[in-house]
Design a protein around this motif. Sequence first.
Motif, PDB file in Angstrom:
ATOM      1  N   GLY A   8      -0.805  -1.518  -2.345  1.00 40.74           N
ATOM      2  CA  GLY A   8      -0.440  -2.817  -1.813  1.00 40.74           C
ATOM      3  C   GLY A   8       0.593  -3.596  -2.614  1.00 40.74           C
ATOM      4  O   GLY A   8       1.035  -4.660  -2.176  1.00 40.74           O
ATOM      5  N   GLY A   9       0.964  -3.084  -3.764  1.00 46.48           N
ATOM      6  CA  GLY A   9       1.961  -3.784  -4.560  1.00 46.48           C
ATOM      7  C   GLY A   9       3.336  -3.716  -3.921  1.00 46.48           C
ATOM      8  O   GLY A   9       3.549  -3.003  -2.940  1.00 46.48           O
ATOM      9  N   GLY A  10       4.262  -4.478  -4.475  1.00 46.77           N
ATOM     10  CA  GLY A  10       5.612  -4.461  -3.953  1.00 46.77           C
ATOM     11  C   GLY A  10       6.459  -5.559  -4.551  1.00 46.77           C
ATOM     12  O   GLY A  10       6.042  -6.248  -5.485  1.00 46.77           O
ATOM     13  N   LEU A  11       7.641  -5.700  -3.991  1.00 46.98           N
ATOM     14  CA  LEU A  11       8.582  -6.728  -4.414  1.00 46.98           C
ATOM     15  C   LEU A  11       8.564  -7.861  -3.392  1.00 46.98           C
ATOM     16  O   LEU A  11       8.797  -7.619  -2.200  1.00 46.98           O
ATOM     17  CB  LEU A  11       9.990  -6.135  -4.510  1.00 46.98           C
ATOM     18  CG  LEU A  11      11.139  -7.113  -4.771  1.00 46.98           C
ATOM     19  CD1 LEU A  11      10.964  -7.793  -6.116  1.00 46.98           C
ATOM     20  CD2 LEU A  11      12.472  -6.382  -4.701  1.00 46.98           C
ATOM     21  N   VAL A  12       8.263  -9.057  -3.859  1.00 48.71           N
ATOM     22  CA  VAL A  12       8.196 -10.224  -2.987  1.00 48.71           C
ATOM     23  C   VAL A  12       8.945 -11.382  -3.634  1.00 48.71           C
ATOM     24  O   VAL A  12       9.306 -11.321  -4.805  1.00 48.71           O
ATOM     25  CB  VAL A  12       6.742 -10.642  -2.692  1.00 48.71           C
ATOM     26  CG1 VAL A  12       5.998  -9.535  -1.953  1.00 48.71           C
ATOM     27  CG2 VAL A  12       6.019 -11.002  -3.981  1.00 48.71           C
ATOM     28  N   GLN A  13       9.124 -12.424  -2.870  1.00 50.92           N
ATOM     29  CA  GLN A  13       9.772 -13.628  -3.394  1.00 50.92           C
ATOM     30  C   GLN A  13       8.722 -14.648  -3.807  1.00 50.92           C
ATOM     31  O   GLN A  13       7.583 -14.631  -3.311  1.00 50.92           O
ATOM     32  CB  GLN A  13      10.694 -14.226  -2.331  1.00 50.92           C
ATOM     33  CG  GLN A  13      11.868 -13.335  -1.994  1.00 50.92           C
ATOM     34  CD  GLN A  13      12.854 -14.000  -1.065  1.00 50.92           C
ATOM     35  OE1 GLN A  13      12.515 -14.938  -0.340  1.00 50.92           O
ATOM     36  NE2 GLN A  13      14.091 -13.534  -1.077  1.00 50.92           N
ATOM     37  N   ALA A  14       9.107 -15.521  -4.700  1.00 50.80           N
ATOM     38  CA  ALA A  14       8.204 -16.594  -5.117  1.00 50.80           C
ATOM     39  C   ALA A  14       7.736 -17.370  -3.890  1.00 50.80           C
ATOM     40  O   ALA A  14       8.530 -17.679  -2.990  1.00 50.80           O
ATOM     41  CB  ALA A  14       8.917 -17.512  -6.098  1.00 50.80           C
ATOM     42  N   GLY A  15       6.436 -17.657  -3.865  1.00 56.03           N
ATOM     43  CA  GLY A  15       5.851 -18.365  -2.739  1.00 56.03           C
ATOM     44  C   GLY A  15       5.244 -17.452  -1.689  1.00 56.03           C
ATOM     45  O   GLY A  15       4.486 -17.915  -0.823  1.00 56.03           O
ATOM     46  N   ASP A  16       5.580 -16.179  -1.750  1.00 63.80           N
ATOM     47  CA  ASP A  16       5.029 -15.212  -0.791  1.00 63.80           C
ATOM     48  C   ASP A  16       3.574 -14.863  -1.121  1.00 63.80           C
ATOM     49  O   ASP A  16       3.050 -15.233  -2.174  1.00 63.80           O
ATOM     50  CB  ASP A  16       5.866 -13.931  -0.788  1.00 63.80           C
ATOM     51  CG  ASP A  16       7.180 -14.104  -0.056  1.00 63.80           C
ATOM     52  OD1 ASP A  16       8.015 -13.171  -0.130  1.00 63.80           O
ATOM     53  OD2 ASP A  16       7.382 -15.156   0.580  1.00 63.80           O
ATOM     54  N   SER A  17       2.982 -14.120  -0.199  1.00 61.74           N
ATOM     55  CA  SER A  17       1.613 -13.632  -0.377  1.00 61.74           C
ATOM     56  C   SER A  17       1.618 -12.114  -0.389  1.00 61.74           C
ATOM     57  O   SER A  17       2.538 -11.470   0.147  1.00 61.74           O
ATOM     58  CB  SER A  17       0.717 -14.129   0.751  1.00 61.74           C
ATOM     59  OG  SER A  17       0.672 -15.538   0.781  1.00 61.74           O
ATOM     60  N   LEU A  18       0.574 -11.553  -0.969  1.00 60.08           N
ATOM     61  CA  LEU A  18       0.441 -10.100  -1.051  1.00 60.08           C
ATOM     62  C   LEU A  18      -1.049  -9.786  -1.187  1.00 60.08           C
ATOM     63  O   LEU A  18      -1.793 -10.553  -1.815  1.00 60.08           O
ATOM     64  CB  LEU A  18       1.201  -9.577  -2.266  1.00 60.08           C
ATOM     65  CG  LEU A  18       1.657  -8.124  -2.310  1.00 60.08           C
ATOM     66  CD1 LEU A  18       2.602  -7.815  -1.138  1.00 60.08           C
ATOM     67  CD2 LEU A  18       2.376  -7.845  -3.633  1.00 60.08           C
ATOM     68  N   ARG A  19      -1.471  -8.665  -0.593  1.00 62.36           N
ATOM     69  CA  ARG A  19      -2.855  -8.253  -0.745  1.00 62.36           C
ATOM     70  C   ARG A  19      -2.916  -6.865  -1.358  1.00 62.36           C
ATOM     71  O   ARG A  19      -2.350  -5.905  -0.813  1.00 62.36           O
ATOM     72  CB  ARG A  19      -3.600  -8.254   0.595  1.00 62.36           C
ATOM     73  CG  ARG A  19      -5.111  -8.046   0.410  1.00 62.36           C
ATOM     74  CD  ARG A  19      -5.880  -8.090   1.701  1.00 62.36           C
ATOM     75  NE  ARG A  19      -5.764  -6.860   2.463  1.00 62.36           N
ATOM     76  CZ  ARG A  19      -6.624  -6.496   3.427  1.00 62.36           C
ATOM     77  NH1 ARG A  19      -7.647  -7.284   3.710  1.00 62.36           N
ATOM     78  NH2 ARG A  19      -6.450  -5.369   4.087  1.00 62.36           N
ATOM     79  N   LEU A  20      -3.620  -6.771  -2.457  1.00 64.51           N
ATOM     80  CA  LEU A  20      -3.848  -5.490  -3.105  1.00 64.51           C
ATOM     81  C   LEU A  20      -5.196  -4.938  -2.662  1.00 64.51           C
ATOM     82  O   LEU A  20      -6.134  -5.694  -2.411  1.00 64.51           O
ATOM     83  CB  LEU A  20      -3.834  -5.641  -4.622  1.00 64.51           C
ATOM     84  CG  LEU A  20      -2.609  -6.313  -5.243  1.00 64.51           C
ATOM     85  CD1 LEU A  20      -2.738  -6.314  -6.765  1.00 64.51           C
ATOM     86  CD2 LEU A  20      -1.332  -5.656  -4.799  1.00 64.51           C
ATOM     87  N   SER A  21      -5.265  -3.617  -2.597  1.00 64.07           N
ATOM     88  CA  SER A  21      -6.517  -2.940  -2.268  1.00 64.07           C
ATOM     89  C   SER A  21      -6.827  -1.922  -3.351  1.00 64.07           C
ATOM     90  O   SER A  21      -5.919  -1.379  -3.991  1.00 64.07           O
ATOM     91  CB  SER A  21      -6.404  -2.213  -0.917  1.00 64.07           C
ATOM     92  OG  SER A  21      -6.104  -3.114   0.120  1.00 64.07           O
ATOM     93  N   CYS A  22      -8.097  -1.658  -3.514  1.00 71.08           N
ATOM     94  CA  CYS A  22      -8.537  -0.635  -4.469  1.00 71.08           C
ATOM     95  C   CYS A  22      -9.716   0.094  -3.846  1.00 71.08           C
ATOM     96  O   CYS A  22     -10.736  -0.528  -3.533  1.00 71.08           O
ATOM     97  CB  CYS A  22      -8.925  -1.278  -5.782  1.00 71.08           C
ATOM     98  SG  CYS A  22      -9.664  -0.138  -6.969  1.00 71.08           S
ATOM     99  N   VAL A  23      -9.546   1.384  -3.663  1.00 67.83           N
ATOM    100  CA  VAL A  23     -10.603   2.211  -3.094  1.00 67.83           C
ATOM    101  C   VAL A  23     -11.298   2.977  -4.206  1.00 67.83           C
ATOM    102  O   VAL A  23     -10.641   3.623  -5.033  1.00 67.83           O
ATOM    103  CB  VAL A  23     -10.036   3.192  -2.046  1.00 67.83           C
ATOM    104  CG1 VAL A  23     -11.139   4.068  -1.488  1.00 67.83           C
ATOM    105  CG2 VAL A  23      -9.358   2.416  -0.922  1.00 67.83           C
ATOM    106  N   GLY A  24     -12.628   2.921  -4.199  1.00 70.79           N
ATOM    107  CA  GLY A  24     -13.399   3.633  -5.200  1.00 70.79           C
ATOM    108  C   GLY A  24     -14.108   4.834  -4.609  1.00 70.79           C
ATOM    109  O   GLY A  24     -14.430   4.861  -3.419  1.00 70.79           O
TER     110      GLY A  24
END
Length: 123
Positions: A8-24
């Motif tokens: 879920g990581g990436g390059l975004v601009q300030a003020g943006d949103s992002l969701r990371l996921s982690c599968v176990g």
Amino acid sequence: QVQLVESGGGLVQAGDSLRLSCVGSGDIFSNYAMGWFRQAPGKEREFVAAISGLGTRTYYADSVQGRFTTTRDNARNTVYLQMFNLKAEDTALYFCVADRLYNTLLRNEYAYWGQGTQVTVSS
């Protein structure tokens, strides 16, 4: 042995949103408290957030309180880190961690960790 894979990581601009996921995988997911740490180049590893095995308790670093939220879906063996209003200083490699004890995570210790996913925030 627990394996953790972030995405879920990436390059975004300030003020943006992002969701990371982690599968176990490798053990009963709900038996483990989960956490998120991050590390920027040249800086110390930093605690970000933690969530208890059943998701009833959460804890956040002051630097992300009110902007980041961690949740989990034990049926999917997945923990999430929802990040809002991202700032340049949030740029780091984010990795999820697991430990049987919630309080261990709060001491910045953990038994298992993933490879990480890069988050880059441009200002």
